[in-house]
Design an enzyme around this catalytic site. Structure first.
Site, PDB file in Angstrom:
ATOM      1  N   CYS A  75       7.279 -19.513  -1.043  1.00 39.57           N
ATOM      2  CA  CYS A  75       6.107 -19.880  -0.251  1.00 39.57           C
ATOM      3  C   CYS A  75       5.588 -21.260  -0.661  1.00 39.57           C
ATOM      4  O   CYS A  75       5.382 -21.509  -1.852  1.00 39.57           O
ATOM      5  CB  CYS A  75       4.997 -18.852  -0.431  1.00 39.57           C
ATOM      6  N   CYS A  83      -2.708 -21.106  -3.280  1.00 39.84           N
ATOM      7  CA  CYS A  83      -3.041 -19.706  -3.026  1.00 39.84           C
ATOM      8  C   CYS A  83      -2.884 -18.872  -4.296  1.00 39.84           C
ATOM      9  O   CYS A  83      -1.875 -18.967  -4.989  1.00 39.84           O
ATOM     10  CB  CYS A  83      -2.146 -19.158  -1.918  1.00 39.84           C
ATOM     11  N   CYS A  86      -0.283 -14.681  -5.024  1.00 38.67           N
ATOM     12  CA  CYS A  86       0.945 -14.443  -5.789  1.00 38.67           C
ATOM     13  C   CYS A  86       0.918 -15.270  -7.065  1.00 38.67           C
ATOM     14  O   CYS A  86       0.511 -16.429  -7.048  1.00 38.67           O
ATOM     15  CB  CYS A  86       2.178 -14.829  -4.978  1.00 38.67           C
ATOM     16  N   CYS A 165       2.129 -15.792   5.750  1.00 35.05           N
ATOM     17  CA  CYS A 165       2.351 -15.217   4.418  1.00 35.05           C
ATOM     18  C   CYS A 165       3.669 -14.453   4.438  1.00 35.05           C
ATOM     19  O   CYS A 165       3.808 -13.467   5.171  1.00 35.05           O
ATOM     20  CB  CYS A 165       1.209 -14.283   4.030  1.00 35.05           C
ATOM     21  N   GLN A 251      -1.748   2.779   1.098  1.00 33.78           N
ATOM     22  CA  GLN A 251      -0.885   1.929   0.291  1.00 33.78           C
ATOM     23  C   GLN A 251      -0.441   0.707   1.084  1.00 33.78           C
ATOM     24  O   GLN A 251      -0.387   0.726   2.303  1.00 33.78           O
ATOM     25  CB  GLN A 251       0.336   2.718  -0.196  1.00 33.78           C
ATOM     26  N   GLU A 301     -12.497  13.412  -1.402  1.00 35.79           N
ATOM     27  CA  GLU A 301     -12.564  12.010  -0.980  1.00 35.79           C
ATOM     28  C   GLU A 301     -14.008  11.651  -0.632  1.00 35.79           C
ATOM     29  O   GLU A 301     -14.698  12.441   0.028  1.00 35.79           O
ATOM     30  CB  GLU A 301     -11.646  11.764   0.219  1.00 35.79           C
ATOM     31  N   ASP A 342      -5.808   9.396  -8.178  1.00 35.66           N
ATOM     32  CA  ASP A 342      -5.377   8.103  -7.644  1.00 35.66           C
ATOM     33  C   ASP A 342      -6.610   7.225  -7.435  1.00 35.66           C
ATOM     34  O   ASP A 342      -6.980   6.907  -6.301  1.00 35.66           O
ATOM     35  CB  ASP A 342      -4.603   8.290  -6.331  1.00 35.66           C
ATOM     36  N   CYS A 369      -3.281   1.537 -10.299  1.00 35.31           N
ATOM     37  CA  CYS A 369      -2.871   0.179  -9.941  1.00 35.31           C
ATOM     38  C   CYS A 369      -3.347  -0.835 -10.971  1.00 35.31           C
ATOM     39  O   CYS A 369      -3.305  -2.041 -10.717  1.00 35.31           O
ATOM     40  CB  CYS A 369      -3.367  -0.195  -8.547  1.00 35.31           C
TER      41      CYS A 369
END
Length: 414
Positions: A75, A83, A86, A165, A251, A301, A342, A369
């Site tokens: 990229c 940016c 990443c 992107c 996800q 939830e 999660d 995560c």
């Protein structure tokens, strides 16, 4: 040895890799130096950008002896001052996965004081293509003063315009090309794309207008939400179709979701009729598959829209969807055989871990995560009598410094 001042250029050879995506080396005075855009093992020249008493931060200005894992970033927006989405495009995807595995193991040792089961290494599985591109079906954009969509600049809150992107799926890239400008009085735009290529938006701002014919939910601070059309998409995961409302969590890729589902099912190992509590259940991704395997599932939830989606997605399955915040310790009928956690990036925290331990499940499966908050909660689970038995990384966010974790904990008998 005198300290290096900001803007000083130093030569060093990083030896490690830190949570957040920087390589780690030592300055002449012995302090750790976190170097963006470097790879462990290569000799570099780096400019000091942040000088602290115990550590420093730097960015590469010259690679003297490059690593064999260094590649040309795919990229043009990648790099210092560009940016910040990443951080690892300069590294081969396979090596990225290995380095992220070392981060998980390092955080587990440093924060939880726990060792990785087995040989001490964390295997990181890759659900995406070899080049790690074209996998994201969801993206959150900030808006520039000129009304253009963008991402945050590296190590900054300032936006950088993003017209394309390469991490996005083809259909998402096509939609981005149509909606990338005209967002006056808007602060944030989230795009979610379904398996059929259709998209939905979540838009936030004051007096926001939507320069697109896509269905959307519009959040105006101080006012009621507006719905334009039917802001839902359909995602096909593992042979099941899921309804996902704009703004409901899902996800970032279908392939990643399928791998996570497979690991959660295997680690939970729920026998027919077993009672599984799925915490932070979202739209019912894990609940649907666990129930299809024969488990009786209580899905907890806190988001009303996600709960509504979950009820649709688990219809005709033995799933009870409970609208509740897990931190309030909602009532769950015993016995509980397994709990799936999660949580968001902030982790579950001590209150939730204590509530889970009080349910006395035989197994806890934790999907995370963030390696640091996972390690903190792993320590709490260990203190509550749960043994870490399995841990796997999932390179769900290739080219970024983020990694997913799926871990299994087993309750030790008193």
């Amino acid at each position: 040895m005198t300290r290096a001042e900001p803007d000083t250029v130093v030569e060093l050879t990083p030896h490690g890799f830190a949570h957040g995506g920087a390589a780690v080396g030592r300055l002449p005075d012995g302090r750790a130096c976190f170097v963006d855009y470097a790879i462990p093992g290569e000799r570099i020249r780096a400019r000091i950008t942040d000088d602290r008493r115990r550590w420093a931060r730097a960015t590469v200005v010259e690679v003297i002896d490059p690593s064999p894992d260094r590649v040309e970033p795919p990229c043009p927006l990648f790099g210092p001052g560009r940016c910040g989405g990443c951080k690892l495009q300069h590294i081969t995807p396979s090596r990225q996965a290995e380095l992220l595995g070392t981060v998980i193991a390092d955080q587990l040792r440093r924060i939880a004081h726990l060792e990785v089961p087995g040989d001490g290494t964390v295997e990181v599985l890759r659900p995406h293509s070899r080049d790690g591109l074209g996998y994201r079906n969801r993206a959150r954009f900030v808006v520039t003063r000129s009304g253009r969509l963008g991402f945050r600049r590296a190590r900054s809150h300032d936006p950088v315009i993003v017209d394309d992107c390469p991490l996005l799926e083809r259909s998402a890239r096509a939609i981005l090309s149509r909606i990338r400008s005209g967002w006056s009085q808007t602060s944030q735009v989230q795009l979610q794309v379904g398996s059929d290529g259709g998209g939905a938006l979540t838009v936030t701002g004051h007096g926001t207008s939507v320069p697109s014919d896509l269905p959307a939910v519009v959040h105006s601070p101080g006012g009621p939400d507006r719905r334009l059309g039917d802001p839902r998409v359909h995602l096909d995961v593992g042979g099941r179709r899921f309804v996902v409302s704009a703004g409901s969590f899902f996800q970032a890729s279908v392939a990643g979701a399928e791998l996570l589902v497979d690991l959660v099912r295997r680690f939970t190992a729920a026998s027919p009729g077993a009672h599984v509590v799925d915490c932070y259940a979202g739209v019912g991704l894990f609940s649907a598959f666990l129930a299809a395997d024969g488990a009786r599932v209580t899905a907890v939830e806190a988001g009303p829209a996600a709960c509504a989606d979950a009820r649709v997605n688990t219809a005709a399955l033995p799933v009870e969807v409970v609208l509740a915040d897990v931190t309030t310790s909602p009532a769950v009928a015993p016995p509980v055989d397994a709990v799936v956690l999660d949580p968001p990036r902030a982790g579950a925290g001590p209150v939730v871990v204590a509530w889970v331990a009080g349910l006395e499940p035989a197994r806890v499966v934790y999907v995370s995560c963030d390696p640091a908050t996972f390690a903190r909660d792993a320590r709490s689970l260990a203190d509550a009598g749960y043994l870490l038995t399995r841990i796997v990384g999932v390179d769900q966010f290739t080219h970024t410094a983020h990694v997913e974790i799926v871990a299994a904990f087993t309750r030790q008998k008193a």
